[in-house]
Design an enzyme around this catalytic site. Structure first.
Site, mmCIF file in Angstrom:
data_model
loop_
_atom_site.group_PDB
_atom_site.id
_atom_site.type_symbol
_atom_site.label_atom_id
_atom_site.label_comp_id
_atom_site.label_asym_id
_atom_site.label_seq_id
_atom_site.Cartn_x
_atom_site.Cartn_y
_atom_site.Cartn_z
ATOM 1 N N HIS A 134 9.250 -0.412 -3.818
ATOM 2 C CA HIS A 134 8.543 -1.251 -4.799
ATOM 3 C C HIS A 134 7.656 -0.402 -5.682
ATOM 4 O O HIS A 134 7.679 -0.534 -6.913
ATOM 5 C CB HIS A 134 7.655 -2.278 -4.071
ATOM 6 C CG HIS A 134 8.387 -3.482 -3.569
ATOM 7 N ND1 HIS A 134 9.319 -4.163 -4.293
ATOM 8 C CD2 HIS A 134 8.302 -4.125 -2.388
ATOM 9 C CE1 HIS A 134 9.797 -5.178 -3.594
ATOM 10 N NE2 HIS A 134 9.198 -5.195 -2.429
ATOM 11 N N HIS A 138 10.854 0.468 2.303
ATOM 12 C CA HIS A 138 10.944 -0.717 1.421
ATOM 13 C C HIS A 138 9.771 -0.761 0.448
ATOM 14 O O HIS A 138 9.945 -0.882 -0.762
ATOM 15 C CB HIS A 138 10.950 -1.989 2.282
ATOM 16 C CG HIS A 138 10.941 -3.270 1.509
ATOM 17 N ND1 HIS A 138 12.060 -4.038 1.289
ATOM 18 C CD2 HIS A 138 9.918 -3.931 0.897
ATOM 19 C CE1 HIS A 138 11.742 -5.110 0.570
ATOM 20 N NE2 HIS A 138 10.443 -5.070 0.320
ATOM 21 N N GLU A 139 8.562 -0.624 0.976
ATOM 22 C CA GLU A 139 7.369 -0.761 0.107
ATOM 23 C C GLU A 139 7.283 0.398 -0.888
ATOM 24 O O GLU A 139 6.893 0.206 -2.040
ATOM 25 C CB GLU A 139 6.107 -0.837 0.958
ATOM 26 C CG GLU A 139 6.064 -2.002 1.943
ATOM 27 C CD GLU A 139 6.219 -3.382 1.265
ATOM 28 O OE1 GLU A 139 6.701 -4.310 1.932
ATOM 29 O OE2 GLU A 139 5.892 -3.507 0.075
ATOM 30 N N HIS A 194 12.966 -6.787 -5.298
ATOM 31 C CA HIS A 194 13.756 -7.198 -4.139
ATOM 32 C C HIS A 194 15.218 -7.278 -4.560
ATOM 33 O O HIS A 194 15.535 -7.695 -5.669
ATOM 34 C CB HIS A 194 13.267 -8.557 -3.627
ATOM 35 C CG HIS A 194 12.028 -8.409 -2.793
ATOM 36 N ND1 HIS A 194 11.036 -9.349 -2.722
ATOM 37 C CD2 HIS A 194 11.606 -7.378 -2.002
ATOM 38 C CE1 HIS A 194 10.071 -8.949 -1.914
ATOM 39 N NE2 HIS A 194 10.392 -7.744 -1.462
#
Lengths: 156, 425
Positions: free
Chosen positions: B143, B139-140, B149
């Site tokens: 980013h 997930h990170e 998101h």
């Protein structure tokens, strides 16, 4: 390794017991919505380089408290409340919750779930950094202003 | 001042963020390096576990995008594109304090810093309880690569953590989201083929199954046609799945399948191997007493070597060998070149649109059971050979004509390289 002071490391548990502050009421809910950009989009890029103790540091509470206290007049408080409700609805919408605008049990549960720290709502690059001329900034302010005007009509 | 200096250093190598709902392309280069910083080790997992999980997380992005990631433990810190570290409370010089156990478990900064709250209970993959470090890391990293998101159930970019499903993978939309920023995965293949094998059902019946494989240099992907993607975790090294063929790649695969014969061959350079599908390895010696590898000139008299590629056409029981702009039709029954061959490729596979033809040096000739069609692949393009059904509908089409080209990555999806250091995880 975990910081400890006792020979038998018995204090690591207490050290470790530093728990995130649960979101239990409108006040902490407002913190949450503000932190993740639902009340006002966060310029995430700048947070990384602003001097420490910015709005995302531990003193976040005081900063917000100051802001809320400033808003003493009824007009402001009503406006604040309106902003809170629309931010809450936005959070409920993106989280797939019933959009009630009320800080209900389902919303509280969702806010206390483990999550990523990157804001959900980030600002676009500041208009000023894209266009140097002053009037475009004024334009964007006017834009924002007209948007707020719309909200105040709703309140009115 | 130090931070601003670092920021200006790094931001020179990063694209300015023009935030759009679909994200922003954060890097202009395709090979990125990363490091778990020494002052940011977690106290909950071994360092090797932490590095393994991050290696896997980066590899998962690499498997679905043209980006490649390599761990770099030596370069100066400002030359490291993505820096990962664990901390608690006020940590690693970061402006955003962590809040302790619960709620915020990590955050990522667009200049490539990823911080994990070590007050959380991070676990290795497939451990039921706790927070999967792999899932949070993927997930990170999303980013840092520029994804915001995404509030779609099933997306890895949802802001809230959902307990680890048993097999956490990147779904179609997340793949397209990252490809929208960095493009699809393009590249030439050494060979593409459907591998046929016989299986016994629990009721003792023999069924025929096939799987589709793409091979490039020393690695391969199994392509799941029904899912429009490669198998999770591919590519893998050739020798992992194809025992005995040259480790650094092959020129062609041919499956001669007729009433009398069922033989799978791999070609490389001047030699070829026969593959024992039953035992999933090359034959040392086959039932006809042939020792392998054998010379192509011996097994297929009249065929030059090395070849570009080849395929077996069950319609006329010929193997079509391709070399430069010539085609050699080899009759398996007569064990020699068919009359009048070699011929120019444009005569055997004429263009339907005159200017749209590969003109030789074909990378792969592939008969697909999924599409019931023959494809000629060259570079990042492919041409479909006009089939009997096409000619029934449009009789004016030439026999074995080549339909106008399309892009390989628009027909077979997510066939992406990973960095060689990440090939064997």
């Amino acid at each position: 390794e975990k910081l400890f002071h006792n020979r038998d490391h018995s204090d690591t548990q207490t050290l470790n017991s530093h728990r995130a502050q649960a979101i239990t009421d409108k006040y902490t809910a407002e913190l949450f919505l503000s932190r993740y950009g639902f009340i006002k989009p966060v310029n995430w890029e700048e947070v990384q380089f602003e001097e420490s103790d910015t709005s995302f540091s531990g003193d976040f509470l005081n900063d917000l408290q100051a802001t809320i206290q400033e808003g003493t007049s009824g007009y402001n408080r009503q406006n604040e409340n309106q902003a809170f409700i629309s931010a809450l609805k936005e959070f409920q919408r993106v989280s797939g919750l019933p959009v009630t605008g009320v800080f209900d049990e389902a919303t509280k549960l969702a806010m206390n779930k483990p999550r990523c720290g990157v804001p959900d709502k980030e600002t676009l690059l500041k208009i000023t950094s894209l266009n140097s001329s002053h009037d475009s900034r004024l334009g964007s302010q006017m834009g924002n202003f007209s948007e707020n005007a719309h909200q105040s009509e709703a309140v009115r | 001042r130090k931070k601003e200096h670092l920021a200006s250093l790094i931001s020179k190598s990063r694209r300015k963020r023009d935030l759009t709902p679909t994200g922003h392309m954060a890097f202009s280069k395709k090979v990125l390096n990363w490091r778990l910083i020494g002052e940011g080790y977690s106290s909950q997992l071994t360092i090797e576990d932490q590095r393994y999980i991050f290696r896997l997380a980066f590899r998962m992005w690499s498997e679905v995008s043209p980006l490649e990631f390599v761990e770099d433990t030596h370069a100066p810190l400002e030359d490291v594109d993505i820096r990962l570290g664990f901390g608690t409370g006020r940590h690693l010089g970061c402006n955003q304090k962590f809040d302790g156990t619960g709620q915020e478990f990590a955050h990522a900064w667009f200049l490539g810093d990823i911080h994990f709250d070590d007050d959380e209970h991070f676990t290795t993959p497939n451990v039921g309880s706790g927070i999967s470090l792999l899932k949070v890391a993927v997930h990170e990293i999303g980013h840092v690569l520029g994804l915001p998101h995404i509030y779609r159930p099933g997306s890895i970019m949802q802001p809230s953590y959902l307990p680890q499903e048993s097999t956490f993978e990147m779904d179609w939309m997340d793949r397209k989201a990252i490809q929208q920023l960095y493009g699809g995965c393009k590249g030439r293949f050494n060979t593409v083929f459907d591998w046929i094998r016989k299986e016994k059902t629990p009721y003792g019946e023999v069924v025929i199954r096939f799987n589709t494989y793409f091979m490039r240099d020393g690695w391969y992907w199994l392509y799941e046609n029904r899912n429009n993607r490669t198998r999770y975790g591919d590519p893998v090294p050739l020798q992992t799945g194809w025992h005995g063929i040259p480790m650094d790649g092959v020129d062609a695969h041919v499956h001669v399948w007729s009433r009398k014969r069922d033989a799978v061959y791999f070609f490389r350079g001047t030699q070829f191997w026969r593959y024992d599908s039953e035992n999933d390895q090359v034959f040392g010696q086959d039932s006809e007493g042939h020792q392998y590898p054998r010379l192509i000139s011996e097994g297929f008299p009249g065929v030059p070597s090395p070849i570009d590629t080849a395929f077996y056409d069950r319609r006329d029981s010929h193997i079509y060998f391709f070399k430069n702009n010539l085609v050699y039709a080899f009759s398996v029954e007569a064990n020699n070149l068919a009359r009048g061959f070699p011929k120019n490729i444009r005569d055997v596979f004429p263009p339907v649109v005159n200017t749209d033809h590969p003109d030789g040096n074909i990378d792969a000739a592939y008969f697909s059971y999924t599409h019931n069609a023959i494809f000629l692949l060259k570079g990042i393009r492919f041409w479909q050979v006009v089939g009997s059904r096409d000619r029934w509908r449009r009789p004016f089409l030439p026999r074995n004509g080549l339909l106008p080209h399309k892009e390989v990555d628009q027909h077979w999806f997510d066939i992406c390289n990973v960095h060689p250091t990440a090939l064997k995880l």
